[in-house]
Scaffold this motif. Sequence first.
Motif, mmCIF file in Angstrom:
data_model
loop_
_atom_site.group_PDB
_atom_site.id
_atom_site.type_symbol
_atom_site.label_atom_id
_atom_site.label_comp_id
_atom_site.label_asym_id
_atom_site.label_seq_id
_atom_site.Cartn_x
_atom_site.Cartn_y
_atom_site.Cartn_z
ATOM 1 N N ARG A 60 22.892 22.113 56.856
ATOM 2 C CA ARG A 60 21.769 22.096 56.780
ATOM 3 C C ARG A 60 20.821 22.135 58.059
ATOM 4 N NH1 ARG A 60 19.332 20.430 52.430
ATOM 5 N NH2 ARG A 60 21.115 19.270 51.943
ATOM 6 N N ASP A 61 21.314 21.117 58.858
ATOM 7 C CA ASP A 61 20.518 21.066 60.285
ATOM 8 C C ASP A 61 21.120 21.642 61.511
ATOM 9 O OD1 ASP A 61 18.373 19.749 59.152
ATOM 10 O OD2 ASP A 61 19.428 17.851 58.852
ATOM 11 N N PHE B 178 31.703 19.272 66.223
ATOM 12 C CA PHE B 178 32.526 19.021 65.118
ATOM 13 C C PHE B 178 31.651 18.283 63.954
ATOM 14 C CE2 PHE B 178 35.004 16.260 62.356
ATOM 15 C CZ PHE B 178 35.754 17.363 61.658
ATOM 16 N N ALA B 179 31.723 18.704 62.836
ATOM 17 C CA ALA B 179 30.815 18.202 61.551
ATOM 18 C C ALA B 179 31.654 18.372 60.548
ATOM 19 C CB ALA B 179 29.444 18.707 61.300
ATOM 20 N N CYS B 180 31.617 17.301 59.426
ATOM 21 C CA CYS B 180 32.236 17.111 58.095
ATOM 22 C C CYS B 180 31.315 16.534 57.162
ATOM 23 C CB CYS B 180 33.545 16.395 58.569
ATOM 24 S SG CYS B 180 34.530 16.203 57.038
ATOM 25 N N SER C 199 29.227 22.086 43.149
ATOM 26 C CA SER C 199 29.727 21.066 44.301
ATOM 27 C C SER C 199 29.997 21.501 45.622
ATOM 28 C CB SER C 199 30.730 20.146 43.789
ATOM 29 O OG SER C 199 30.493 19.513 42.755
ATOM 30 N N ALA C 200 30.544 22.742 45.513
ATOM 31 C CA ALA C 200 30.994 23.567 46.925
ATOM 32 C C ALA C 200 29.707 24.043 47.447
ATOM 33 C CB ALA C 200 31.643 24.650 46.280
ATOM 34 N N LYS C 201 28.904 24.473 46.808
ATOM 35 C CA LYS C 201 27.408 25.095 47.330
ATOM 36 C C LYS C 201 26.799 23.740 47.932
ATOM 37 C CE LYS C 201 24.116 28.111 47.938
ATOM 38 N NZ LYS C 201 23.615 28.163 49.193
ATOM 39 N N ALA C 202 26.578 22.671 47.176
ATOM 40 C CA ALA C 202 26.068 21.334 47.655
ATOM 41 C C ALA C 202 26.522 21.075 49.141
ATOM 42 C CB ALA C 202 25.917 20.509 46.794
ATOM 43 N N ILE C 203 28.086 20.891 49.044
ATOM 44 C CA ILE C 203 28.820 20.381 50.123
ATOM 45 C C ILE C 203 28.561 21.546 51.521
ATOM 46 C CG2 ILE C 203 30.921 20.022 51.158
ATOM 47 C CD1 ILE C 203 31.780 19.022 48.524
ATOM 48 N N HIS C 204 28.523 22.755 51.067
ATOM 49 C CA HIS C 204 28.327 23.749 52.245
ATOM 50 C C HIS C 204 27.137 23.570 52.741
ATOM 51 C CE1 HIS C 204 26.559 27.830 53.135
ATOM 52 N NE2 HIS C 204 27.918 28.218 53.653
ATOM 53 N N ASP C 205 25.996 23.584 51.904
ATOM 54 C CA ASP C 205 24.717 23.563 52.262
ATOM 55 C C ASP C 205 24.010 22.150 52.881
ATOM 56 O OD1 ASP C 205 24.376 26.110 51.188
ATOM 57 O OD2 ASP C 205 22.979 25.357 49.451
#
Length: 156
Positions: A105-106, A32-34, A95-101
């Motif tokens: 990311r890893d 799980f990640a948030c 903001s949505a794209k930044a949070i999504h990415d």
Amino acid sequence: MHDEVYEGSDDPLAGRSAFAEFVDHWSGRDGFACVVGHDQGEPVGYAYGAPLSADTTWWANVTPPLPAEFTAETGARTFALSELMVRGRWRGTGSAKAIHDELLRDRPEERGTLLVHKAHHKVRGLYERWGYRSVGETVPFQGAPRLCAMVLELHG
């Protein structure tokens, strides 16, 4: 944040009790990640999810039916983005794209997946611009609306 974003919504998945069930379901999973995005210390949105387990039913109701090699899950193959939400003031700001990415990311999984309301053409178009492709439609459980299943390759 959730209550603010969904205030006045008639979305059957938007109620606080449904939200609590989804968070409990996903947050108890391995991997799980948030991510919570902030602007000058103020929360602007969040995204969360977890890898699909080997015994997932995620793909079971997708039509047209998908090939077994596509739906085979190992617990480490596909990261399911359960929710991505941005407060109204920050919509259209990236903001949505930044949070999504940041959430993806890893990630070690080879692909990501999400479900989006079939009727939300603008949101589907946004995900397509981010690289997702639709693989079919589903009603994943009783009471859910018709959703589009979308997939994003994470590596290569």
